[in-house]
Design an enzyme around this catalytic site. Structure first.
Site, short mmCIF file in Angstrom:
data_model
loop_
_atom_site.label_atom_id
_atom_site.label_comp_id
_atom_site.label_asym_id
_atom_site.label_seq_id
_atom_site.Cartn_x
_atom_site.Cartn_y
_atom_site.Cartn_z
N THR A 47 -42.83 38.36 7.25
CA THR A 47 -43.49 36.82 7.45
C THR A 47 -45.03 37.13 6.89
OG1 THR A 47 -41.96 36.22 9.14
CG2 THR A 47 -44.02 35.24 8.98
N TYR A 137 -37.38 49.15 11.87
CA TYR A 137 -37.30 47.98 11.37
C TYR A 137 -36.49 47.96 10.21
CZ TYR A 137 -38.82 43.38 9.12
OH TYR A 137 -38.90 42.11 8.55
N LYS A 166 -36.41 46.71 15.30
CA LYS A 166 -36.31 45.36 14.86
C LYS A 166 -34.83 45.31 13.94
CE LYS A 166 -38.45 41.49 12.57
NZ LYS A 166 -39.22 40.94 11.86
N ILE A 208 -38.23 38.91 17.45
CA ILE A 208 -39.08 38.80 16.55
C ILE A 208 -39.19 37.65 15.58
CG2 ILE A 208 -40.75 40.19 15.00
CD1 ILE A 208 -39.85 42.82 16.39
#
Length: 297
Positions: A47, A137, A166, A208
């Site tokens: 993001t 991640y 994540k 998240i």
């Protein structure tokens, strides 16, 4: 060691019209998110347009978020980069300037096999203090590499500071496998905003979320209702959160996030080339679509 939980917000990175990182707007965005009750902050990930930032720019953003948060919420810096050396440099910098932990995406674009992924994470985690938490991640649809459960298990066994993952792919079978790592003592954070509530029900610690950078309210409400064991209210808020995800394209184009923030009175700046800001007619359509949703302010 600290762990992520609840609504952990993946932050956008504001740029000036000329394409420079706008640290004043990073500070303002941090204050906005904390005021809305998010539990943790996760800057400089997908993001945050990490691949468009230099190492020095990423350091500056990380320092700004940590300094502004001032311990009010946990801040985990995303440190994954295109090279192992840059990843280690960014992770060590996050520790040195007072972040609560780091996240590290798998190596991306170029293929990496299981042995390479395992050694990568062990090398990065071992470069940090044993009590500084690291989240793996996995976002295979973007990174082109998939972190399998057995690889994550071996990394966690070899590195005690690897505390969780994540997982930004809507696969609950894999999510359930991750939850079994280290006998269940492994934090799993869902990265698919629309699956927040069912992920909590499975045993995940939270989400998240990129969409929560724009509209934190429905996500915070989902978590609060779930914690209060009010499943009917949690489901209602999850349905509302999903509507916001759909209008904001679930982060497929960060210009929707930045324009929607501006519509909320939070100037999150501009996109960095080669990505373009939304055209005026698209902003008008976005404004109309958001106005038609249940209001959460």
């Amino acid at each position: 060691m600290k762990r992520l939980y609840g609504v952990t917000t993946a932050m956008v990175t504001p740029f000036t019209k000329e394409g420079q990182v706008d640290l004043a707007k990073v500070e303002a965005l941090t204050e906005f998110l904390i005021s809305k009750g998010v539990h943790c902050l996760f800057p400089l990930g997908t993001t945050g347009e990490m691949v468009r930032l230099s190492v020095d720019e990423r350091k500056a953003v990380a320092e700004t978020v940590v300094k502004t948060a001032a311990g009010r919420v946990a801040v985990f810096i995303h440190a994954g980069a295109a090279t192992q050396n840059d990843t280690i440099l960014l992770a060590q910098h996050a520790h040195q300037m007072g972040a609560d932990g780091v996240g590290v995406v798998t190596p991306f674009f170029l293929g990496a096999n299981d042995a390479e992924l395992e050694q990568y994470y062990v090398t990065v985690a071992s470069s940090l203090p044993a009590d500084f938490p690291v989240y793996l991640y996995n976002i295979p649809q973007c990174a082109s590499n998939d972190l399998k459960t057995d690889v994550a298990q071996r990394v966690a066994e070899r590195c005690g500071n690897v505390v969780g993952v994540k997982y930004s792919y809507p696969d609950f079978l894999r999510t359930n496998e991750y939850l079994s790592i280290k006998g269940g003592d492994f934090s799993v954070m869902q990265g698919a905003d629309r699956l927040f509530l069912p992920a909590l029900a499975m045993g995940c610690d939270g989400v998240i979320s990129g969409v929560s950078c724009v509209y934190p309210e429905p996500f915070v409400a989902v978590y609060n209702a779930y914690q209060a064991k009010d499943l009917d209210k949690a489901r209602e808020w999850q349905r509302i959160a999903i509507q916001y995800c759909e209008v904001l394209r679930s982060g497929a184009n960060m210009s929707f996030f930045k324009e929607a923030l501006k519509l909320r009175g939070i100037d999150a700046g501009f996109m960095r080339a080669p990505q373009l800001d939304l055209a005026a007619e698209d902003v008008a359509a976005l404004k109309e679509q958001l106005a038609a949703l249940p209001q959460v302010i």
